[in-house]
Design a protein around this motif. Structure first.
Motif: not given
Length: 701
Positions: A561, A565, A578, A686-688, A691-692
């Motif tokens: 993740i 970036t 992404e 974490s939210r990221d 989602k992953d």
């Protein structure tokens, strides 16, 4: 009893972590020879001995004693400030400089006991003089302090009315363990001592192998039942979760199964007891790894899948044939390689015979970006690589791969230079580790520190390669769109990447629809094979400062993740910043031909070149773990491993549950998922990262 101990674990003592206070008291203790106050081995030993005076913390429902909460005591801000300053003056090794992530030689410990270990130190001291003798004296001091630590637990357990626990501790203070419970107690208190030192990801190694003789003999004599052994193991492993009080989990790897040093099937009844204990504990740790060989009975694989199917996401399944071959390729003798275990997430380790592990991340997709832009970052315009040929001069995929390889060579040199310099700048004599060295062959016989020539084998640095699927999909997208279908020129594709596909939406749609890695398509899969082989060749020519190896692997945890970036849009259709593909897995949602096709693709790279290991994340619906489907799922695992797959870990939580947990976390405090090389509570991620995990393809099985 286990449920009662679980309740006790939720009640935390009040106070402050006083590790540095105890260390500082040890560091500042005058030495007998009034020598200069530098961090000599004996000062390190004094600091460890001071740690061993931490108050023993005993639970009312303990069967196996040992807790880190003796380190939580009242302490003033002034005392903490003084202690932090003293500890900073003396310094310490850390994760990049081989401090922890280690699998101790517990087999030797439970054979010799503390007294036997001290006897070996004394015998070695008779053969050495000078610094070796000084270091051996520091090792002896540590083992004496550790013996006192265990005696303190015996006394605390007696006061708490736990006479069986007290008797067990007292039995291993000076003599080798004679029973299963004594051996388990000694191992757990040793592990506890490492954690009190501040060492994390300290593996318990092949617990089912070195404790099995005690288990077998006690069962045979009638001194132990399987049910009570299960209780003992469960009461031990549940306490791995203690550090959640401080906001994180410890990744304690345990290896079960596989083959023995002679190559015979090593799965035994204790392997299954440990597997069941992990299920009963139902917490994110320990990080259980099941070694699967071609000789492993299918029933053991089914047992593993049943535990995975509860939703906790482990054990991770490891291919013995590939992992053993990868270590042999690196020069480890076959018998030694067969006895490997894992540290941390999935890292292959020569048990008790090499310095502690460390690794880093190599963002491979970034070097493809640099190859397509003459060494210049598309995000910032900053020159980061070397001057490779412009894309206008690239007339074939061979030209693209040549430029890519050159950028990776340049990046690898930077990577190795930084690491080797970082690990060579300190005086090793002032950064010795006398306690952990007692559990590494052949530090005692050589009279040397684990990081200064004492270990039987040199250090290994793991290079965590990022984004294999992102790279494979991107390289085939170039071949497909530019050289096969002539949908665009390479210059036009680079223009689209720099624009993050804004204004190039039709081209992006074509790139997204191109065949992808994970569908058993040879034209795409060949680039995953190239990814592994080329980077193995690049890093194999380098050595760590002590002559060890740079071992590649594809196990990025959640680093895909943040690494994403750093990377501009890629030719596979991925947008700027992404996330990259996850570890060695297929890019989320791109394995469209089912799990079997995905596993066939994933088995094609030569992972005997990946001595670090790999992480392949898959997600199956809970329906796939029904009893009437387990045999087929086990067969699929066997086929995957027979074709060369190295590792497999599976989430068994449905998409609907994950989505609901994101919206209503208060209802899912105990929901555990496999993140990458470890499991965790889903609502704490974490939210990221949530989602992953959610984006992973969910197979029905």
């Amino acid at each position: 009893m286990l449920s009662e101990l679980k309740k006790e674990l939720t009640v935390h003592p009040q106070g402050t972590l006083i590790r540095n206070v105890l260390l500082a008291k040890g560091y500042t203790q005058p030495l007998e020879d009034n020598s200069c106050p530098v961090a000599t081995p004996m000062r390190r030993a004094n600091a460890f001995a001071s740690l061993m005076t931490a108050e023993p913390h005993v639970y009312k429902n303990d069967l196996i004693a040992g807790s880190i909460y003796g380190l939580v005591q009242p302490s003033s801000a002034d005392e903490q400030e003084w202690a932090n300053r003293v500890c900073a003056l003396y310094g310490s090794r850390s994760w990049p400089t081989n401090f922890d992530h280690y699998a101790p030689d517990y087999r030797r410990l439970v054979t010799d006991g503390i007294a036997g270990t001290i006897a070996r130190i004394d015998a070695s001291a008779q053969k050495h003089q000078g610094r070796e003798a000084e270091f051996l004296a520091a090792m002896r001091k540590c083992m004496e302090a550790f013996s006192g630590y265990i005696a303190g637990y015996a006394e605390a357990a007696e006061k708490a009315g736990l006479s069986d626990v007290a008797q067990t501790c007292r039995a291993v203070v000076s003599a080798p363990p004679k029973t299963f419970r004594q051996a388990l107690q000694l191992v757990w208190l040793t592990h506890n001592a490492f954690v009190i030192e501040g060492r994390f990801a300290m593996a318990l190694g092949r617990l089912d192998q070195y404790l099995y003789p005690f288990y077998r003999d006690d069962i045979k004599s009638g001194a132990l039942t399987r049910e009570y052994a299960l209780e003992l193991v469960s009461h031990t492993l549940i306490k791995i979760g203690e550090f959640r009080f401080f906001g994180f989990d410890d990744t304690v790897n345990i290896a079960i199964g596989g083959v023995d040093r002679e190559g015979n099937d090593a799965v035994n009844e204790l392997s299954r007891v440990i597997l069941e204990a992990v299920r009963l504990c139902n917490i994110p740790g320990p990080n259980l790894s099941a070694r699967i060989s071609s000789k492993t009975d299918k029933s053991f694989i089914r047992d593993c899948l049943r535990v995975i199917g509860t939703g906790i996401g482990y054990p991770a399944l490891m291919n013995d044939e590939v992992n053993v071959a990868s270590l042999v390729r690196r020069g480890v003798p076959l018998e030694e390689a067969r006895d490997y275990s894992m540290v941390g997430c999935i890292e292959n380790f020569v048990t008790g015979a090499q310095p502690p592990w460390c690794d880093g991340r190599f963002n491979t997709p970034k070097y493809l970006e640099l190859a397509l832009n003459e060494g210049t970052c598309m995000q910032t315009g900053r020159h980061m690589g070397i001057n490779t040929v412009p894309v206008s001069q690239m007339k074939s995929m061979s030209d693209v791969l040549d430029a890519f390889r050159q950028q990776m060579e340049y990046g690898a040199l930077d990577y190795v230079t930084w690491f080797n310099n970082e690990n060579s700048r300190y005086n090793p004599w002032h950064y010795t580790q006398p306690f952990i060295s007692c559990f590494c062959r052949d530090c005692i016989d050589r009279g040397l520190n684990i990081n200064d020539g004492g270990a039987l084998y040199p250090s290994v640095h793991g290079v965590g390669l990022m984004g294999i699927a992102t790279v494979a999909d991107s390289l085939y997208a170039i071949e497909y769109a530019v050289f096969e279908k002539k949908l665009c020129t390479l210059e036009q594709l680079v223009e689209a990447l720099k624009a993050d596909y804004v204004g190039f939406e039709p081209l992006r749609a074509e790139l997204l629809s191109a065949p992808k890695y994970g569908n058993n398509i040879p034209q795409v899969d060949k680039y995953a094979q190239w990814f592994v082989t080329s980077q193995y060749d690049i890093f194999s020519k380098y050595h760590t400062p002590d002559g060890g190896w740079y071992s590649i692997g594809i196990a990025s945890n959640v680093a895909n993740i943040p690494a994403g970036t750093e990377v501009a849009a890629t030719p596979d259709g991925r947008r700027n910043k992404e996330p990259l593909s996850d570890a060695a897995s297929i890019m989320h949602g791109m394995d469209k031909n089912g799990p079997s096709a995905a596993l066939l693709s994933l088995s094609k790279p030569d992972y005997t070149k990946s001595a670090l290991g790999t992480v392949v994340n898959q997600k199956y619906s809970p329906n796939a773990f029904r009893e009437d489907k387990l045999d087929k799922l086990a067969s699929m695992v066997q086929v995957y491993f027979s074709k060369g797959g190295q590792e497999l870990q599976i989430n068994a939580v449905s998409r609907e549950v994950l989505q609901d947990a994101m919206e209503h976390p208060e209802n899912y405090s105990s929901l555990i998922v496999r993140v990458s090389g470890f499991s965790a509570y889903y609502t704490c991620l974490s939210r990221d990262v949530q989602k992953d995990i959610l984006r992973r393809t969910e197979h029905e099985g």
